[in-house]
Design an enzyme around this catalytic site. Structure first.
Site, short mmCIF file in Angstrom:
data_model
loop_
_atom_site.label_atom_id
_atom_site.label_comp_id
_atom_site.label_asym_id
_atom_site.label_seq_id
_atom_site.Cartn_x
_atom_site.Cartn_y
_atom_site.Cartn_z
N SER A 1 125.83 84.62 82.53
CA SER A 1 124.58 84.26 83.21
C SER A 1 124.29 82.77 83.00
O SER A 1 123.71 82.12 83.88
CB SER A 1 123.42 85.11 82.69
N ARG B 1 133.74 89.50 75.89
CA ARG B 1 134.56 88.57 76.66
C ARG B 1 135.51 87.78 75.79
O ARG B 1 136.52 87.27 76.26
CB ARG B 1 133.66 87.57 77.40
N LYS C 1 112.22 83.36 74.11
CA LYS C 1 113.16 82.86 75.11
C LYS C 1 112.44 82.54 76.41
O LYS C 1 111.47 83.20 76.76
CB LYS C 1 114.19 83.97 75.40
N HIS D 1 128.54 91.92 84.54
CA HIS D 1 127.65 93.03 84.14
C HIS D 1 127.92 94.27 84.99
O HIS D 1 127.99 95.38 84.47
CB HIS D 1 126.17 92.64 84.34
P1 ADP Z 1 122.18 88.87 76.26
O1 ADP Z 1 120.97 88.06 76.56
O2 ADP Z 1 121.93 90.09 75.41
O3 ADP Z 1 123.42 88.12 75.86
P2 ADP Z 1 123.36 89.14 78.86
O4 ADP Z 1 122.57 89.53 80.06
O5 ADP Z 1 123.88 87.74 78.80
O6 ADP Z 1 122.46 89.52 77.66
O7 ADP Z 1 124.58 90.15 78.64
C1 ADP Z 1 124.40 91.53 78.49
C2 ADP Z 1 125.71 92.16 78.08
O8 ADP Z 1 126.69 91.97 79.09
C3 ADP Z 1 126.34 91.61 76.80
O9 ADP Z 1 126.96 92.67 76.10
C4 ADP Z 1 127.38 90.67 77.31
O10 ADP Z 1 128.44 90.53 76.37
C5 ADP Z 1 127.85 91.43 78.53
N1 ADP Z 1 128.47 90.53 79.51
C6 ADP Z 1 127.94 89.45 80.07
N2 ADP Z 1 128.79 88.86 80.93
C7 ADP Z 1 129.91 89.62 80.91
C8 ADP Z 1 131.18 89.54 81.57
N3 ADP Z 1 131.46 88.55 82.40
N4 ADP Z 1 132.10 90.49 81.30
C9 ADP Z 1 131.80 91.48 80.43
N5 ADP Z 1 130.64 91.61 79.77
C10 ADP Z 1 129.71 90.70 80.00
#
Ligand code: ADP
Length: 155
Positions: free
Chosen positions: A128, A90, A41, A17
């Protein structure tokens, strides 16, 4: 002024992130990193904890603000006057999921544009979800999360 929202759960924020926000910074005048609250959620960390970590991680970035919202991401963007959404990609699975949401947000959000950044190879395996599994399983999540988060977790 170009304002972008980077929405997510950030449960917890990862180095993936952070990398997306850093790389998006030169593209926009302001980035709002916003926690979307989905009532369907359940989360590992409270909204307050996730907000506190985001605030700490980006404290020295004056063009980054932290916020949260309930309801539709597109409505939140319209409300605060953001014309852009930022999402990270990703994998092809991310693409398939994001494509539909982006097309929908463009309609619901009145020409809201989603800007996608492809994750750097060293971060593309980080999510995450795996970080939460490591934490719950008492493994070492520190390679995947910002220092402020791992320092807090080791207390
Ligand atoms: P959500 O619950 O919307 O999936 P996340 O917190 O998991 O939210 O992710 C938020 C954003 O960050 C999403 O666009 C996700 O694709 C991106 N993201 C998460 N991990 C990575 C990573 N390792 N590299 C690039 N983008 C990421």
């Amino acid at each position: 002024m170009k304002i972008a929202v980077f929405p997510g759960s950030f449960d917890p924020i990862t180095k993936g992130h952070v990398d997306i926000v850093m790389r998006a910074l030169p593209l926009f005048d302001k980035i709002i990193v916003a926690i979307g609250i989905n009532s369907q959620k359940t989360y590992l960390y409270s909204l307050e904890q996730r907000m506190a970590w985001l605030t700490e991680v980006f404290q020295d970035k004056e063009n980054v603000e932290i916020d949260y919202f309930e309801g539709l991401t597109a409505h939140f963007c319209n409300k605060i006057g953001a014309q852009y959404l930022i999402r990270g990609l990703r994998s092809a699975a991310d693409f398939d999921y994001e494509k539909t949401i982006s097309q929908l947000n463009n309609i619901v959000g009145k020409d809201l544009e989603t800007v996608f950044l492809i994750s750097q190879p060293q971060y593309s395996h980080i999510s995450s979800t795996i970080v939460r599994e490591l934490i719950i399983g008492e493994g070492d999540a520190s390679p995947f999360i910002p220092d402020v988060v791992s320092n807090d977790l080791s207390k």
